[in-house]
Write a protein that holds these residues in place. Structure first.
Motif, PDB file in Angstrom:
ATOM      1  N   VAL A   1       2.912  11.233  -1.885  1.00  0.00           N
ATOM      2  CA  VAL A   1       2.579   9.819  -1.830  1.00  0.00           C
ATOM      3  C   VAL A   1       3.769   9.016  -2.343  1.00  0.00           C
ATOM      4  CG1 VAL A   1       1.114   7.994  -2.770  1.00  0.00           C
ATOM      5  CG2 VAL A   1       0.109  10.182  -2.163  1.00  0.00           C
ATOM      6  N   VAL A   2       4.108   7.961  -1.615  1.00  0.00           N
ATOM      7  CA  VAL A   2       5.123   7.028  -2.086  1.00  0.00           C
ATOM      8  C   VAL A   2       4.398   5.713  -2.388  1.00  0.00           C
ATOM      9  CG1 VAL A   2       7.291   5.854  -1.602  1.00  0.00           C
ATOM     10  CG2 VAL A   2       6.877   8.152  -0.683  1.00  0.00           C
ATOM     11  N   PRO A   3       4.152   5.420  -3.663  1.00  0.00           N
ATOM     12  CA  PRO A   3       3.381   4.222  -4.012  1.00  0.00           C
ATOM     13  C   PRO A   3       4.067   2.940  -3.536  1.00  0.00           C
ATOM     14  CG  PRO A   3       3.488   5.729  -5.880  1.00  0.00           C
ATOM     15  CD  PRO A   3       4.466   6.233  -4.859  1.00  0.00           C
ATOM     16  N   GLY A   4       3.270   2.051  -2.932  1.00  0.00           N
ATOM     17  CA  GLY A   4       3.787   0.760  -2.502  1.00  0.00           C
ATOM     18  C   GLY A   4       4.883   0.826  -1.465  1.00  0.00           C
TER      19      GLY A   4
ATOM     20  N   MET B   1     -14.982   8.470  10.883  1.00  0.00           N
ATOM     21  CA  MET B   1     -15.569   9.546  10.082  1.00  0.00           C
ATOM     22  C   MET B   1     -15.100   9.410   8.631  1.00  0.00           C
ATOM     23  SD  MET B   1     -15.513  12.873  12.595  1.00  0.00           S
ATOM     24  CE  MET B   1     -13.825  12.725  13.171  1.00  0.00           C
ATOM     25  N   GLN B   2     -16.037   9.273   7.707  1.00  0.00           N
ATOM     26  CA  GLN B   2     -15.732   9.009   6.295  1.00  0.00           C
ATOM     27  C   GLN B   2     -15.403  10.323   5.584  1.00  0.00           C
ATOM     28  OE1 GLN B   2     -15.645   5.736   4.971  1.00  0.00           O
ATOM     29  NE2 GLN B   2     -15.714   5.369   7.176  1.00  0.00           N
ATOM     30  N   VAL B   3     -14.245  10.873   5.919  1.00  0.00           N
ATOM     31  CA  VAL B   3     -13.916  12.226   5.487  1.00  0.00           C
ATOM     32  C   VAL B   3     -13.637  12.294   3.992  1.00  0.00           C
ATOM     33  CG1 VAL B   3     -11.487  11.953   6.109  1.00  0.00           C
ATOM     34  CG2 VAL B   3     -12.495  14.229   6.050  1.00  0.00           C
ATOM     35  N   THR B   4     -13.005  11.283   3.447  1.00  0.00           N
ATOM     36  CA  THR B   4     -12.723  11.206   2.004  1.00  0.00           C
ATOM     37  C   THR B   4     -13.152   9.816   1.543  1.00  0.00           C
ATOM     38  OG1 THR B   4     -10.446  10.644   2.569  1.00  0.00           O
ATOM     39  CG2 THR B   4     -10.874  12.925   1.919  1.00  0.00           C
ATOM     40  N   PRO B   5     -14.453   9.606   1.373  1.00  0.00           N
ATOM     41  CA  PRO B   5     -14.975   8.242   1.220  1.00  0.00           C
ATOM     42  C   PRO B   5     -14.468   7.494   0.002  1.00  0.00           C
ATOM     43  CG  PRO B   5     -16.694   9.889   0.827  1.00  0.00           C
ATOM     44  CD  PRO B   5     -15.523  10.618   1.401  1.00  0.00           C
ATOM     45  N   GLU B   6     -13.920   8.188  -1.001  1.00  0.00           N
ATOM     46  CA  GLU B   6     -13.437   7.491  -2.196  1.00  0.00           C
ATOM     47  C   GLU B   6     -11.923   7.317  -2.207  1.00  0.00           C
ATOM     48  OE1 GLU B   6     -14.966   9.251  -5.732  1.00  0.00           O
ATOM     49  OE2 GLU B   6     -17.057   8.937  -5.169  1.00  0.00           O
ATOM     50  N   ALA B   7     -11.262   7.688  -1.116  1.00  0.00           N
ATOM     51  CA  ALA B   7      -9.807   7.548  -1.059  1.00  0.00           C
ATOM     52  C   ALA B   7      -9.420   6.073  -1.026  1.00  0.00           C
ATOM     53  CB  ALA B   7      -9.254   8.258   0.163  1.00  0.00           C
ATOM     54  N   LEU B   8      -8.353   5.741  -1.744  1.00  0.00           N
ATOM     55  CA  LEU B   8      -7.823   4.377  -1.787  1.00  0.00           C
ATOM     56  C   LEU B   8      -6.374   4.388  -1.309  1.00  0.00           C
ATOM     57  CD1 LEU B   8      -9.175   3.307  -5.297  1.00  0.00           C
ATOM     58  CD2 LEU B   8     -10.158   2.721  -3.062  1.00  0.00           C
ATOM     59  N   MET B   9      -5.969   3.312  -0.662  1.00  0.00           N
ATOM     60  CA  MET B   9      -4.631   3.253  -0.099  1.00  0.00           C
ATOM     61  C   MET B   9      -3.593   2.688  -1.059  1.00  0.00           C
ATOM     62  SD  MET B   9      -5.495   2.187   3.866  1.00  0.00           S
ATOM     63  CE  MET B   9      -3.853   2.600   4.463  1.00  0.00           C
ATOM     64  N   ASP B  10      -3.993   2.455  -2.306  1.00  0.00           N
ATOM     65  CA  ASP B  10      -3.033   1.895  -3.263  1.00  0.00           C
ATOM     66  C   ASP B  10      -3.177   2.492  -4.659  1.00  0.00           C
ATOM     67  OD1 ASP B  10      -5.438   0.773  -3.979  1.00  0.00           O
ATOM     68  OD2 ASP B  10      -4.792  -1.311  -3.766  1.00  0.00           O
ATOM     69  N   ASP B  11      -3.651   3.761  -4.740  1.00  0.00           N
ATOM     70  CA  ASP B  11      -3.847   4.375  -6.060  1.00  0.00           C
ATOM     71  C   ASP B  11      -2.791   5.410  -6.404  1.00  0.00           C
ATOM     72  OD1 ASP B  11      -4.573   6.376  -4.302  1.00  0.00           O
ATOM     73  OD2 ASP B  11      -6.499   6.829  -5.258  1.00  0.00           O
ATOM     74  N   GLY B  12      -1.798   5.613  -5.528  1.00  0.00           N
ATOM     75  CA  GLY B  12      -0.734   6.563  -5.800  1.00  0.00           C
ATOM     76  C   GLY B  12      -1.133   8.012  -5.696  1.00  0.00           C
TER      77      GLY B  12
ATOM     78  N   VAL C   1       0.839  -1.190   0.000  1.00  0.00           N
ATOM     79  CA  VAL C   1       0.000   0.000   0.000  1.00  0.00           C
ATOM     80  C   VAL C   1       0.877   1.243   0.000  1.00  0.00           C
ATOM     81  CG1 VAL C   1      -1.938  -1.136   1.173  1.00  0.00           C
ATOM     82  CG2 VAL C   1      -0.184   0.045   2.529  1.00  0.00           C
ATOM     83  N   ASP C   2       0.264   2.373  -0.321  1.00  0.00           N
ATOM     84  CA  ASP C   2       0.976   3.646  -0.341  1.00  0.00           C
ATOM     85  C   ASP C   2       1.151   4.177   1.082  1.00  0.00           C
ATOM     86  OD1 ASP C   2       0.534   3.321  -3.060  1.00  0.00           O
ATOM     87  OD2 ASP C   2      -1.162   4.731  -3.109  1.00  0.00           O
TER      88      ASP C   2
ATOM     89  N   ALA D   1      -5.437  12.978   2.643  1.00  0.00           N
ATOM     90  CA  ALA D   1      -5.867  11.628   3.006  1.00  0.00           C
ATOM     91  C   ALA D   1      -5.302  10.566   2.081  1.00  0.00           C
ATOM     92  CB  ALA D   1      -7.390  11.553   3.010  1.00  0.00           C
ATOM     93  N   ASN D   2      -4.735   9.537   2.699  1.00  0.00           N
ATOM     94  CA  ASN D   2      -4.361   8.317   2.001  1.00  0.00           C
ATOM     95  C   ASN D   2      -5.412   7.237   2.233  1.00  0.00           C
ATOM     96  OD1 ASN D   2      -2.495   6.590   0.537  1.00  0.00           O
ATOM     97  ND2 ASN D   2      -1.968   5.641   2.497  1.00  0.00           N
ATOM     98  N   ALA D   3      -6.279   7.442   3.219  1.00  0.00           N
ATOM     99  CA  ALA D   3      -7.324   6.490   3.579  1.00  0.00           C
ATOM    100  C   ALA D   3      -8.661   7.205   3.639  1.00  0.00           C
ATOM    101  CB  ALA D   3      -7.008   5.832   4.922  1.00  0.00           C
TER     102      ALA D   3
END
Length: 306
Positions: free
Chosen positions: A291-294, A214-225, A128-129, A205-207
């Motif tokens: 962000v540092v991917p992976g 609290m769903q502050v950034t509900p579309e955030a993904l932890m592996d999208d860079g 994950v990032d 947000a990375n998550a």
């Protein structure tokens, strides 16, 4: 014949104060539970978070362990991220704290030590990032969210109190801070594009969630860079009280004062604000994050066989 564990040498860091002490009681048996799976466990815990982080970083850097396991809430996950990110050593999280947003974002067991131990023994990892702040010293990384607005000021106020415990302390700090809080002038630069604003909240947000769900950034993904950067621009106190509870369900994103930008590099400029990351006091603003991917390998449940 018992299958050999994926990671033989485990460093364990426990936060006995997480979730009003219940994490300490539950984690007292973690070492022996991991040992029953054939793992050799070294206790890296300390009376202070700084001491525990130093122990963990030393063990990772010197190749003394194959896996770091942390037990507690987001603060302990933050410690683990700062020990393991950018290395080949994976991180196992036993989520026993009040806030477990990083673990939730990864789909890990919550408040279930037995399931967590079984997951760790299974040894399935996911890359994950992670976010990294320039000039961050011994703690430059964050796994979930970095924030520098009303929420950071509330955190600072709550951290000065010993009572009440858990989420109630944060809620009381919100009530005390709101009447005296003023919107903060920011320059938010995302991938080279500058946005000048007065804002109540700025969250990198990375998550998807923070603050215990609290769903502050509900579309955030932890592996999208990419970071999801939320800006809640100036609103009156009454409107803020109306908007803020919507964060729990993620429905605040439709409000006209809310903007969510996406990018890999963020610079925050403001005066007199110290950021928080993963619920912990972090670095003063201005700051630059990328962000540092992976960057991080984490132990996660094995995928279901269909």
């Amino acid at each position: 014949m018992t299958e050999a564990p994926a990671f033989a040498r485990v460093g364990l860091v426990v936060n006995p104060s997480a979730s009003a002490g219940s994490a300490g009681r539950a984690a007292a048996t973690l070492g022996s539970a991991l040992a029953r799976h054939g793992l050799t466990v070294t206790d890296l815990s300390s009376r202070s978070a700084g001491g525990a982080l130093a122990h963990a970083q030393h063990a990772v850097r010197d190749g003394e362990i194959d896996l770091l396991v942390v037990a507690g809430g987001d603060g302990m996950a933050h410690l683990g991220v700062n020990a393991c990110a950018g290395t080949d050593i994976p991180l196992g999280i036993v989520a026993l704290g009040t806030g477990n947003d990083i673990a939730t974002g990864l789909g890990l067991p919550i408040h279930d030590a037995a399931a967590s131990v079984a997951m760790i023994a299974g040894g399935h990892t996911r890359a994950v990032d992670a976010g990294r702040v320039d000039g961050g010293g011994h703690r430059p990384w964050f796994g979930g969210t970095l924030y520098a607005g009303f929420d950071a000021v509330v955190n600072a106020r709550a951290n000065r109190w010993s009572w009440p415990k858990g989420q109630a302390r944060y809620n009381l700090a919100v009530v005390r801070e709101l009447p005296v809080f003023s919107p903060i002038p920011y320059a938010v630069t995302v991938d080279g594009t500058r946005h000048d604003t007065e804002a109540m909240l700025v969250i990198v947000a990375n998550a998807a969630s923070y603050g215990g769900g609290m769903q502050v950034t509900p579309e955030a993904l932890m592996d999208d860079g990419l970071f999801d950067v939320l800006i809640l621009e100036r609103v009156g106190r009454a409107e803020f009280l109306r908007v803020f509870p919507k964060v729990f369900a993620g429905t605040h994103v439709d409000h006209p004062a809310v903007r969510i930008l996406r990018g890999a590099r963020v610079r925050l400029d403001a005066e007199g604000i110290t950021s928080y990351a993963d619920g912990e006091p972090f670095h003063p603003v201005p700051l630059r994050a990328e962000v540092v991917p992976g960057a991080l390998r984490v132990i996660v449940p094995a995928p279901e066989v269909r």
